[in-house]
Design an enzyme around this catalytic site. Structure first.
Site, PDB file in Angstrom:
ATOM      1  N   LYS A  42       0.855  -1.185   0.000  1.00  0.00           N
ATOM      2  CA  LYS A  42       0.000   0.000   0.000  1.00  0.00           C
ATOM      3  C   LYS A  42       0.894   1.239   0.000  1.00  0.00           C
ATOM      4  CE  LYS A  42      -3.927   1.826   2.697  1.00  0.00           C
ATOM      5  NZ  LYS A  42      -4.864   1.536   3.815  1.00  0.00           N
ATOM      6  N   SER A  64      -9.814   1.573   3.014  1.00  0.00           N
ATOM      7  CA  SER A  64      -8.944   2.392   2.200  1.00  0.00           C
ATOM      8  C   SER A  64      -7.883   1.590   1.440  1.00  0.00           C
ATOM      9  CB  SER A  64      -8.228   3.412   3.088  1.00  0.00           C
ATOM     10  OG  SER A  64      -7.355   2.748   3.999  1.00  0.00           O
ATOM     11  N   SER A  72      -9.964  -0.910   7.124  1.00  0.00           N
ATOM     12  CA  SER A  72      -9.475  -0.711   5.759  1.00  0.00           C
ATOM     13  C   SER A  72      -8.896  -1.928   5.062  1.00  0.00           C
ATOM     14  CB  SER A  72      -8.418   0.386   5.744  1.00  0.00           C
ATOM     15  OG  SER A  72      -9.056   1.616   5.693  1.00  0.00           O
TER      16      SER A  72
HETATM   17  N1  GLN Z   1     -13.070   3.917   6.592  1.00  0.00           N
HETATM   18  C1  GLN Z   1     -12.339   4.293   7.752  1.00  0.00           C
HETATM   19  C2  GLN Z   1     -11.885   5.712   7.634  1.00  0.00           C
HETATM   20  O1  GLN Z   1     -12.153   6.287   6.663  1.00  0.00           O
HETATM   21  C3  GLN Z   1     -11.232   3.335   7.994  1.00  0.00           C
HETATM   22  C4  GLN Z   1      -9.978   3.699   7.334  1.00  0.00           C
HETATM   23  C5  GLN Z   1      -8.850   2.806   7.711  1.00  0.00           C
HETATM   24  O2  GLN Z   1      -9.020   1.752   8.337  1.00  0.00           O
HETATM   25  N2  GLN Z   1      -7.657   3.232   7.359  1.00  0.00           N
HETATM   26  O3  GLN Z   1     -11.268   6.256   8.482  1.00  0.00           O
END
Ligand code: GLN
Length: 481
Positions: free
Chosen positions: A71, A146, A170
């Protein structure tokens, strides 16, 4: 060339060991696939084959010759590190993250940078400043976020493994939207040295693969204590594949999180898939118990406050002085900060910084941040109490399958609620493994998660693997790849 796109890591290892393919052939095979399916948007950069190095070129490493993607918030020395943000465009990492180093020591070639939501803030991968990622099962839909690029690449057979990161779901959310396996490890099990911080009390790096055994192998290559990360747990390196016998431990007690499976708004196809998964565990010999976790209801709100507060602090460092973008036309220092940060960050990131500073500010911190911390303790207590009655919890990752690109453009609250079933485990610091458990009638993957007490990863893999051996979901492939 043998068909390797959807092969398991063990299958590719066998091809390598029997010299049916060479490690350079494997690398070019997957680079070609990443390039051929570039319009999926999964990668932000694919490296030139000749520039790919491995620290371990002897075939002893447990991931020798098995390529993957990182990532774009995980540092790899000499490679771009943008977090899919304009603010870091052109920025190059000056050192390897611990996970990067360990995977390379295990012999894994790293092929490129996976697309993501900007600074890991999002649930659909639509906040990437560079391009959107599509779901390989239906390219009009999101892969989830994400870690959308990391997950879409694995689901489409463009790489055998990838790393994502988790702050509130995410890895698990996209894994479920795309029909692959994703782990959120125990807080502190995997070093975050070299991971760009989002919300430091929650962040963890997690592996993404198509099977449980592959996932266990990738975790084995990277988990364990690291002196470079002060939040790293002092635990030894473990072989997470050791218990993959296809059997579950005798007397296993599974807790079914009833207020999740039967929550309001659950898609009935998902509840049904979970009911069937429960039956598989019954057949395997588990006893099934109803557990209610009422505090789950506060998870998303609690996560909202804590994640924004920490993000506001962590992202203060991107000020135009130390990293990436800088407005060179500004007349004063304050103007330079202001315009650099305005131009560098996308709307979602700016909104979160504003909220984060608000909930931490004098007069408000007690109402927001301090209350969120209380709710966080409540959530942790509920999980701990549950693990006095059962060994593992089974629950949905999400209430619906992958949604259409743009579906929540005008509904930020809905987007924030995507973490409803996942962020509780980040708040509690406990591990959760997402794996496929069904398909909808419209051919979209359905996922579930198995949640265990701290440091129960080996055991989660054991029971997930036993489940996987009894079901066909991990063998399903999206069309066109
Ligand atoms: N969807 C969550 C956010 O937007 C989780 C993001 C994540 O786990 N990095 O913060």
């Amino acid at each position: 060339m043998k068909e390797m796109a959807f092969a398991s890591i063990q299958e590719i290892k066998n091809l390598l060991n029997t010299k049916q393919v060479s490690s350079t052939e494997v690398v070019s095979y997957f680079i070609d696939r990443l390039k051929k399916h570039d319009d999926l948007g999964a990668s932000l950069e694919v490296f030139d084959a000749r520039s790919i190095t491995r620290h371990n070129t002897t075939s002893t490493g447990i991931l020798f010759g098995i390529p993957g993607l990182l990532k774009d918030n995980i540092a790899q020395q000499g490679r771009q590190l943008t977090c899919a943000s304009r603010s870091l465009e052109g920025y190059t990492a000056t050192y390897d993250a611990t996970v990067t180093e360990r995977l390379q020591q295990a012999g894994a070639p790293i092929l490129g940078r996976a697309n993501m939501d900007e600074f890991a803030m999002g649930s659909s991968n639509e906040t990437s400043a560079f391009r959107k990622v599509k779901n390989p099962w239906d390219t009009s839909r999101v892969p989830g976020g994400s870690s959308g690029g990391s997950v879409a690449a694995v689901a489409a057979g463009l790489v055998p493994w990838s790393l994502g990161s988790e702050t509130g779901g995410s890895v698990r959310l996209p894994a479920s939207f795309c029909g692959v396996v994703g782990l959120k490890p125990t807080y502190g099990l995997v070093s975050r040295y070299g991971l760009v911080a989002y919300a430091s009390s929650l962040d963890q790096i997690g592996p993404v693969t198509r099977t449980v055994a592959d996932n266990a192998l990738v975790l084995s290559a990277m988990a364990g204590h690291d002196l470079h990360d002060s939040s790293s747990l002092n635990v030894p390196r473990v072989d997470y594949t050791a218990l993959l016998t296809g059997k579950i431990p005798a007397g296993l007690r599974i807790g079914i999180v009833s207020n999740a499976i039967h929550a309001k708004g659950m898609d009935p196809e998902i509840s049904n898939a979970l009911e069937q998964a429960i039956n598989v565990f019954r057949k395997l010999g588990a006893t099934v118990h109803d557990i209610s976790l009422p505090a789950l209801e506060y998870g998303a709100a609690t996560y909202f406050i804590i994640s924004r507060a920490e993000a506001a602090s962590n992202l203060a460092r991107f000020d135009g002085v130390r990293y990436g973008l800088r407005d060179k036309t500004a007349q004063t220092l304050a103007d330079m900060y202001r315009s650099t940060r305005h131009d560098g960050f996308g709307a979602e990131v700016r909104a979160r910084i504003l909220v984060g500073n608000y909930v931490l500010s004098a007069g408000y911190a007690r109402n927001y941040y301090a209350n969120a911390q209380k709710a966080q303790r409540l959530i942790l207590k509920e999980f701990n109490d549950a693990f006095k009655q059962v060994d593992v919890l089974l629950m949905p990752t999400h209430s619906m399958p992958a949604f259409k690109l743009g579906a929540f453009d005008l509904d930020k609250l809905q987007m924030d609620l995507q973490d409803y079933f996942t962020c509780g485990m980040n708040l509690a610091g406990i591990p959760a493994l997402a794996l496929p458990c069904g398909m909808t009638q419209t051919n979209l993957p359905i996922g579930m998660q198995l949640v265990g007490p701290r440091l129960s990863e080996q055991f989660l893999y054991q029971i997930a693997h036993a489940y996987e051996q009894e079901t066909p979901w991990h063998t399903m492939r999206p069309a066109g790849f």
